[in-house]
Design a protein around this motif. Structure first.
Motif, PDB file in Angstrom:
ATOM      1  N   ILE B  54      -2.949 -52.219  41.540  1.00 12.54           N
ATOM      2  CA  ILE B  54      -2.720 -52.620  40.346  1.00 12.54           C
ATOM      3  C   ILE B  54      -2.334 -54.000  40.128  1.00 12.54           C
ATOM      4  CG2 ILE B  54      -1.007 -51.995  38.055  1.00 12.54           C
ATOM      5  CD1 ILE B  54      -1.599 -49.151  38.706  1.00 12.54           C
ATOM      6  N   PRO B  55      -1.508 -54.624  40.825  1.00 15.28           N
ATOM      7  CA  PRO B  55      -0.934 -55.873  40.523  1.00 15.28           C
ATOM      8  C   PRO B  55      -2.041 -56.823  40.621  1.00 15.28           C
ATOM      9  CG  PRO B  55       0.679 -54.952  42.055  1.00 15.28           C
ATOM     10  CD  PRO B  55      -0.509 -53.998  41.906  1.00 15.28           C
ATOM     11  N   THR B  56      -3.106 -56.698  41.612  1.00 16.01           N
ATOM     12  CA  THR B  56      -3.917 -57.575  41.869  1.00 16.01           C
ATOM     13  C   THR B  56      -4.997 -57.503  40.634  1.00 16.01           C
ATOM     14  OG1 THR B  56      -3.805 -57.320  44.239  1.00 16.01           O
ATOM     15  CG2 THR B  56      -5.690 -58.753  43.556  1.00 16.01           C
ATOM     16  N   LEU B  59      -4.049 -59.325  37.168  1.00 12.82           N
ATOM     17  CA  LEU B  59      -4.176 -60.506  37.521  1.00 12.82           C
ATOM     18  C   LEU B  59      -5.742 -61.120  37.215  1.00 12.82           C
ATOM     19  CD1 LEU B  59      -2.175 -63.045  37.031  1.00 12.82           C
ATOM     20  CD2 LEU B  59      -3.075 -63.646  39.420  1.00 12.82           C
ATOM     21  N   THR B  62      -6.825 -60.385  33.655  1.00 12.63           N
ATOM     22  CA  THR B  62      -6.466 -61.516  32.919  1.00 12.63           C
ATOM     23  C   THR B  62      -7.195 -62.883  32.881  1.00 12.63           C
ATOM     24  OG1 THR B  62      -4.332 -60.405  33.118  1.00 12.63           O
ATOM     25  CG2 THR B  62      -4.396 -62.664  32.355  1.00 12.63           C
ATOM     26  N   TRP B  75      -3.001 -56.872  29.779  1.00  9.77           N
ATOM     27  CA  TRP B  75      -4.026 -56.758  30.149  1.00  9.77           C
ATOM     28  C   TRP B  75      -4.670 -55.246  30.149  1.00  9.77           C
ATOM     29  CZ3 TRP B  75      -4.408 -53.672  34.569  1.00  9.77           C
ATOM     30  CH2 TRP B  75      -3.345 -53.312  35.098  1.00  9.77           C
ATOM     31  N   ALA B 287      -5.185 -68.924  40.756  1.00 12.58           N
ATOM     32  CA  ALA B 287      -5.109 -67.955  41.702  1.00 12.58           C
ATOM     33  C   ALA B 287      -6.187 -67.535  42.420  1.00 12.58           C
ATOM     34  CB  ALA B 287      -3.996 -66.946  41.202  1.00 12.58           C
ATOM     35  N   PHE B 288      -7.105 -67.108  41.534  1.00 17.43           N
ATOM     36  CA  PHE B 288      -8.184 -66.270  42.103  1.00 17.43           C
ATOM     37  C   PHE B 288      -9.247 -67.395  42.521  1.00 17.43           C
ATOM     38  CE2 PHE B 288      -6.577 -62.711  40.136  1.00 17.43           C
ATOM     39  CZ  PHE B 288      -6.741 -61.606  41.161  1.00 17.43           C
TER      40      PHE B 288
END
Lengths: 329, 316
Positions: B54-56, B59, B62, B75, B287-288
């Motif tokens: 879920i955290p990944t 983001l 988003t 999100w 980040a990605f």
């Protein structure tokens, strides 16, 4: 020298890289070609050609700097005056550094235990589940990305918006609190629990590592032992407690110590999420701050030496356990 | 594998590649496991896997949302919007992050590539040569030297940084790629030599002897006998070193001084997280961008990846 060291344009960078690789290949090629005459070249020359470059680099880049740093830890800020153990006294008595040491201790206690526990539970459960491959890949995925990336992912989870009408939370954790009727929190700022929220990130990363190793160890338990235990009536938790855990004990110790070593040196997460502010600094981060931001070389060196001394017993135990688990097999 | 004192490697091997001769047994094992597959276990495994993702996912979602939407709502609202047909997606964040004049991650991406390739090739080559000498050439002091190299693994890289930096400054290469290439190479050597030595030791002595009888010297044996047999080991360690360098923050931060000319993605993204903490459109895309290469490597080469990572997990 521009073609050699220049970094202004993209082409220059790529050319510089190609030149570096070529240079390296040519130099090594010449050395190896020179010693490729079985009977005419003395053996020590051949040995020097093979191990020489690596040993030179290690002496220049690890041994010599290590000695210099240990010496610097007994000198002052500028590195000119001998101050005895003053830097270490500062590190162990100053209130600011006591917080750093306390945080480091909390990290090293919590991360290995929690990550190994989650990893073990997951390894046991996933062994008996469908979608085994996919589930394993999803848990292992955080191990592949950088700790900087992981920190940003979690910073977003912890994101805080002021609790006012018309303002929606965009961080998932605070939204969960709001849904439960609890006011949103500044997770990364409120001391002392903010350290715990940073620790969660490393646990999230390391669980995949623990799971992979422990799953392999569980699979290596001989079938006849499991079968015999089952005939004796062991099932479920009993099997886990009396067969699984004792059988993989060496692997458990290796996982715990390996994660502990990683944790002791953790830097990226603290740097990216809080920069060591709000009482979240740890030894590795404080080393960076003192050495390269505060220009206090002596104290920075002392912190590096403390890190070194703390790592030694864990590494020693880790290697001993690896040897032991070898003998068992 | 009996001479390898690192169980992680052997365990990973066993997990990744079931020995072909025991296919019948492993087939039966798989059938047995399926029979034992427990709905509760499957459920818990699934819940944990989702929880871990879920955290990944948050983001990632988003990073594809328009800036205004990111600021206005969480999100997770996207799932409702998808059903009502109001969901909006765009690539603007990626464009801003990659080419915007204040972020300009494109040029940092190039820096990451320029840093990583030599920092993988150089240490592996040097380590292969040294490992060969430690494994197959007799010379006085060999065992002592090998143990010494092995022991160097316990040195935390922090302890070397200030002296190394001043050495680079006096050599006039400070602030160039050479500092990062050299540092990464040096820091990789102890572990690389140790692991590759173990793999080399496993190669049957009769092969080396036969080549020697044919008149081959050490250089020929190294290239003709050793290298072809070591390809899997080199691949595993190569991937590990690649990711270690690509994901590294500390070494790059210290030796590049965070200048845009040479600093890699990690340094820049970490900096953005500090200076523009609330700018999630740029941060999420950034980040990605920094994670896409490791993710592709992970998804494409998972088997080698796991093996390399486990073998090298004690480094740092």
């Amino acid at each position: 020298m521009d073609w050699f060291l220049g970094t202004d344009t993209a082409t220059q960078k790529l050319v510089g890289m190609a030149v570096a690789i070529l240079l390296f290949v040519v130099v090594m090629g010449v050395i190896l070609l020179a010693v490729d005459r079985p009977r005419r070249v003395p053996r020590w020359v051949v040995v020097a050609a093979f191990v020489g470059p690596a040993l030179l680099l290690l002496a220049f880049g690890l041994v010599y700097p290590g000695i210099v740093t240990i010496r610097a830890s007994f000198y002052d800020k500028a590195g000119s005056t001998f101050v005895g153990l003053d830097n270490f006294v500062t590190a162990f008595t100053n209130e600011q550094f006591l917080i750093v040491l306390r945080n480091t201790a909390v990290w090293v206690l919590l991360v290995p235990v929690a990550a190994t526990a989650f990893g073990l539970i997951y390894a046991v459960v996933v062994d008996k589940s469908r979608w085994e491959k996919l589930a394993k890949a999803l848990v292992f995925l955080p191990m592949a990305i950088s700790m900087v990336g992981a920190s940003i992912i979690w910073k977003f989870v912890y994101e805080f918006r002021p609790d006012q009408p018309g303002v929606n939370q965009i961080g998932l954790l605070n939204q969960l609190l709001v849904w439960l009727g609890i006011p949103p929190q500044q997770f990364l700022i409120t001391q002392p629990q903010n350290t715990i929220f940073l620790i969660v990130v490393l646990i999230w990363i390391q669980t995949g590592f623990a799971m992979t190793l422990l799953a392999a160890a569980i699979r290596a338990i001989p079938d006849d032992i499991v079968e015999a235990a089952r005939l004796d009536g062991l099932t479920g938790l009993g099997m886990f407690r009396y067969i699984t855990v004792p059988s993989i004990r060496p692997a458990l110790v290796v996982v715990l110590t390996t994660i502990a070593i990683t944790t002791l040196k953790v830097f990226d997460i603290v740097r990216t999420m809080t920069g060591g502010q709000f009482g979240t600094s740890v030894v590795a981060n404080e080393f960076y701050t003192q050495s390269f931001r505060q220009n206090n070389a002596g104290l920075g060196a002392a912190l590096a030496v403390i890190l070194f001394v703390l790592v030694i017993p864990i590494v020693w135990y880790n290697i001993r356990q690896m040897r032991l688990s070898e003998d068992v097999r | 594998m009996s001479t390898t004192p690192t169980p992680p490697v052997t365990d990973a091997d066993a997990a990744a590649t079931p020995a072909p001769r025991s296919r019948g047994v492993s087939d039966r094992a798989r059938i047995a496991r399926k029979r034992l597959s427990n709905p509760w276990a499957s459920g818990i495994a699934l819940v944990l896997a989702v929880l871990w993702t879920i955290p990944t996912l948050g983001l990632l979602v988003t990073s594809f949302r328009p800036e205004l939407e990111i600021r206005r709502s969480g999100w997770w609202t996207i799932f409702g919007d998808v059903f009502s047909g109001e969901a909006q997606f765009s690539l603007d964040n990626y464009e801003t992050a990659l080419f915007g004049s204040s972020t300009n991650l494109g040029s940092y991406f190039l820096n990451s590539i320029v840093i990583t390739l030599p920092a993988v090739i150089i240490p592996i080559t040097l380590a292969l040569l040294a490992a060969y000498a430690f494994a197959w050439i007799e010379f006085p002091g060999r065992d002592f030297l090998f143990v010494a190299v092995f022991a160097l693994q316990i040195i935390p890289i922090q302890i070397t940084m200030i002296p190394l930096l001043s050495a680079y400054v006096s050599a006039g290469v400070a602030g160039t790629f050479w500092t990062v290439w050299l540092s990464h190479s040096i820091f990789a050597l102890p572990l690389a030599i140790f692991l590759l030595h173990n793999f080399m030791k496993d190669i049957p002595a009769s092969l080396v002897e036969a080549a020697r009888v044919d008149g081959a010297g050490h250089v020929k044996i190294f290239f003709r006998v050793m290298l072809p047999l070591l390809v899997p080991a080199i691949a595993a360690f190569g991937i590990f070193q690649f990711l270690w360098v690509w994901n590294d923050l500390l070494v790059a931060l210290v030796f590049t001084g965070a200048t845009p000319d040479v600093a890699p993605l990690t340094v820049r993204v970490a900096e953005l997280a500090g200076s523009r903490g609330g700018d999630w459109p740029v941060l999420s895309a950034g980040a990605f961008i920094s994670m896409v290469v490791p993710l592709v490597v992970f998804l494409g080469l998972q088997r080698y990846f796991v093996r390399g990572l486990l073998a090298g997990s004690v480094k740092g």
